[in-house]
Enzyme design. Structure first.
Site, PDB file in Angstrom:
ATOM      1  N   ARG A   1      58.529  13.788 -18.959  1.00  0.00           N
ATOM      2  CA  ARG A   1      59.652  14.374 -19.682  1.00  0.00           C
ATOM      3  C   ARG A   1      59.240  14.750 -21.098  1.00  0.00           C
ATOM      4  NH1 ARG A   1      65.340  11.322 -18.852  1.00  0.00           N
ATOM      5  NH2 ARG A   1      64.340  11.001 -16.814  1.00  0.00           N
TER       6      ARG A   1
ATOM      7  N   SER B   1      67.154  15.024 -16.401  1.00  0.00           N
ATOM      8  CA  SER B   1      68.258  14.107 -16.139  1.00  0.00           C
ATOM      9  C   SER B   1      69.367  14.251 -17.183  1.00  0.00           C
ATOM     10  CB  SER B   1      67.729  12.674 -16.072  1.00  0.00           C
ATOM     11  OG  SER B   1      68.729  11.773 -15.709  1.00  0.00           O
ATOM     12  N   HIS B   2      69.554  13.222 -18.012  1.00  0.00           N
ATOM     13  CA  HIS B   2      70.664  13.186 -18.968  1.00  0.00           C
ATOM     14  C   HIS B   2      70.227  13.590 -20.381  1.00  0.00           C
ATOM     15  CE1 HIS B   2      68.576   9.311 -19.163  1.00  0.00           C
ATOM     16  NE2 HIS B   2      68.898   9.312 -20.446  1.00  0.00           N
TER      17      HIS B   2
ATOM     18  N   LYS C   1      60.410  14.782 -11.868  1.00  0.00           N
ATOM     19  CA  LYS C   1      60.486  13.558 -11.073  1.00  0.00           C
ATOM     20  C   LYS C   1      59.703  13.835  -9.797  1.00  0.00           C
ATOM     21  CE  LYS C   1      64.933  11.959 -12.892  1.00  0.00           C
ATOM     22  NZ  LYS C   1      66.340  11.569 -12.596  1.00  0.00           N
TER      23      LYS C   1
ATOM     24  N   ASP D   1      75.658  12.630 -14.229  1.00  0.00           N
ATOM     25  CA  ASP D   1      74.700  13.118 -15.215  1.00  0.00           C
ATOM     26  C   ASP D   1      74.162  14.481 -14.776  1.00  0.00           C
ATOM     27  OD1 ASP D   1      73.049  12.329 -13.142  1.00  0.00           O
ATOM     28  OD2 ASP D   1      71.669  11.160 -14.383  1.00  0.00           O
TER      29      ASP D   1
ATOM     30  N   ASP E   1      71.408  15.840 -13.461  1.00  0.00           N
ATOM     31  CA  ASP E   1      70.804  16.095 -12.154  1.00  0.00           C
ATOM     32  C   ASP E   1      71.546  15.380 -11.030  1.00  0.00           C
ATOM     33  OD1 ASP E   1      69.893  13.619 -13.091  1.00  0.00           O
ATOM     34  OD2 ASP E   1      68.001  13.748 -12.007  1.00  0.00           O
TER      35      ASP E   1
ATOM     36  N   ASP F   1      72.093  12.356 -10.033  1.00  0.00           N
ATOM     37  CA  ASP F   1      71.652  11.194  -9.258  1.00  0.00           C
ATOM     38  C   ASP F   1      72.340   9.915  -9.722  1.00  0.00           C
ATOM     39  OD1 ASP F   1      70.310  10.963 -11.668  1.00  0.00           O
ATOM     40  OD2 ASP F   1      68.376  10.439 -10.794  1.00  0.00           O
ATOM     41  N   ARG F   2      73.090   9.981 -10.832  1.00  0.00           N
ATOM     42  CA  ARG F   2      73.841   8.827 -11.310  1.00  0.00           C
ATOM     43  C   ARG F   2      75.323   9.180 -11.405  1.00  0.00           C
ATOM     44  NH1 ARG F   2      72.012   6.341 -16.700  1.00  0.00           N
ATOM     45  NH2 ARG F   2      71.769   8.507 -17.353  1.00  0.00           N
TER      46      ARG F   2
ATOM     47  N   HIS G   1      72.532   3.711 -11.490  1.00  0.00           N
ATOM     48  CA  HIS G   1      71.644   4.053 -10.375  1.00  0.00           C
ATOM     49  C   HIS G   1      72.003   3.181  -9.176  1.00  0.00           C
ATOM     50  CE1 HIS G   1      68.802   6.887 -12.105  1.00  0.00           C
ATOM     51  NE2 HIS G   1      68.751   6.154 -13.193  1.00  0.00           N
TER      52      HIS G   1
END
Length: 452
Positions: free
Chosen positions: A13, A100-101, A110, A242, A244, A246-247, A329
């Protein structure tokens, strides 16, 4: 020279145009193929809606195909959909271009191998870094790989819906969903089409400039509008994703944010109703409420260090049905042990729909505790400070100390965890107690020691 700081413990990142650009992305693609030996195989690649996503994805794909691997390009999807695709299609590797966030000028990667096993710092990411740094990567393959585009949105929707019993959803729910201009805005509509629920969409338009709020629901200011909307709509609950997707973070019918570990507790309850004696993994920061519920429901609770690269292998080792973290998560065995905010929201909704009362009624019987939430303090010498605090509490009567993840001290009526950040000069403090007065007194005492 490549900036080594972009290679993190869990992903890659950086800031686009500064530490991360197309040249770096191309090198990462080449190193990814060479590290995993994927030449002649197929790699699945996808991206989120960030403004730099398309050029970075194109450059990464050039690196992959130039090294002799084919690419299945999924285009715009969520990270959990990328994991699903790698596992479902039985491909040997995948890459999601996302930060992500993080703020809008950030981006990253990722990466995962077969069965959606994520690469981490010590298991792939640092090796990819070192391969790029060495300057000894093999040259272009004799035959470049091909690129094929595909859309797995509907297939992923069916997969997510398979986690719940739709025929038993007799109680209609009203759910406010804040996609934050992120990937949930694309992935959720096909899923809600298969549900007897009403949903109120907030910011479902994909926009990597994040014009409404940052894509980080763990920060209170980013969920305030959702909290207000849940109350004004008279909704059963709200869900914030978030960037992407995933959360997920849940807001109850009163507009109160439910901590991630309590959401995990309720998801675990749902899973144990379907699979008695299931094993549940939880991290060392989670509330006592989680293991207490798991044991009381006949399950097996296993405590773990924080982080997907730690929890996922433990889930595989113990064949755990579910794993939960305080950070939002949530991992599912039947999702290739990968995390999914969408599946967590659905299993939570299924539990809510199975009872007559509001969400807050589900929480009160399982949660007798009060928590501080995570408090960060800047500390120049993290190790010395933790040693100092441990030395103090080692003299306390009845103190139980462990080092599973940082420093955990349990004094019966309250406990705390103190652990260093992987990337910043910070110590992260979490405190839980049996009552508010005990929490506030001891939280302030430990903070004074940390910051003094």
């Amino acid at each position: 020279m490549i900036d080594e700081s972009i290679f993190k413990a869990y992903d890659i990142r950086g800031v686009y145009g500064d530490t991360l650009d197309e040249g770096v992305a191309r090198d990462i693609g080449r190193a990814f193929v060479n590290y995993l030996g994927l030449s002649g195989s197929r790699v699945i690649v996808a991206r989120d809606m960030r403004l730099s996503g398309e050029p970075l994805e194109e450059a990464f794909i050039e690196g992959v195909t130039g090294s002799g691997a084919d690419v299945l390009d999924l285009g715009l999807v969520s990270t959990d959909a990328l994991y699903f695709a790698v596992g479902h299609l039985e491909e040997p590797g995948g890459a999601m271009i996302t930060a992500s966030h993080n703020p809008q000028d950030h981006n990253g990667f990722k990466l995962c191998r077969e069965d959606a096993i994520a690469l981490s710092g010590d298991e792939g990411i640092y090796q990819i870094r070192d391969l790029i740094k060495s300057g000894r990567m093999p040259g272009p393959a004799e035959f470049a790989g091909s690129v094929e585009k595909s859309d797995i949105t509907q297939e992923y929707a069916r997969h997510c819906l398979s986690f719940i019993d739709r025929e038993s959803l007799e109680r209609p729910l009203k759910i406010v969903v804040d996609a934050g201009n992120g990937m949930a805005g694309k992935m959720l509509p096909p899923i809600f089409e298969g549900l007897p629920f009403e949903y109120v969409p907030m910011y479902f338009e994909l926009d990597g400039s994040f014009p409404n709020h940052a894509p980080n629901p763990i920060e209170p200011e980013n969920v305030r509008e959702l909290q207000e909307r849940v109350v004004s709509e008279g909704a059963d609950f709200g869900a914030a994703f978030d960037g992407d997707a995933d959360r997920v973070f849940i807001v109850d019918e009163k507009g109160q944010v439910i901590s991630g570990d309590l959401v995990a507790t309720l998801v675990a309850k749902n899973i144990l109703m379907k699979e008695p004696e299931a094993t549940i993994i939880y991290n060392a920061i989670c509330s006592r409420a989680l293991p207490e519920l798991v044991w009381s429901e006949g399950g097996q609770a296993i405590r773990s260090r924080v982080g997907h690269s730690i929890i996922k292998p433990q889930m595989r080792q113990h064949d755990a049905a579910f794993g939960g973290e305080h950070s939002g998560h949530f991992y599912f065995r039947d999702n290739y042990f990968a995390d999914s905010g969408t599946i967590a929201m659905l299993t939570f909704a299924e539990l809510v729909a199975a009872q007559d009362g509001p969400v807050s009624n589900l929480i009160s019987p399982i949660d007798p505790y009060v928590r501080s939430g995570e408090i960060n303090s800047e500390v120049s010498d993290q190790g010395a400070k933790m040693d100092e605090i441990e030395g103090y509490f080692a003299e306390a009567e009845g103190a139980k100390i462990d080092h599973l993840d940082g420093l955990t001290v349990d004094l019966g009526t309250w406990w705390f965890n103190l652990r260093p950040s992987n990337t910043e000069p910070l110590l992260r403090l979490n405190v839980e107690a049996n009552d508010r007065e005990t929490l506030e007194h001891n939280r302030d005492m430990v903070l004074e020691m940390v910051r003094g």
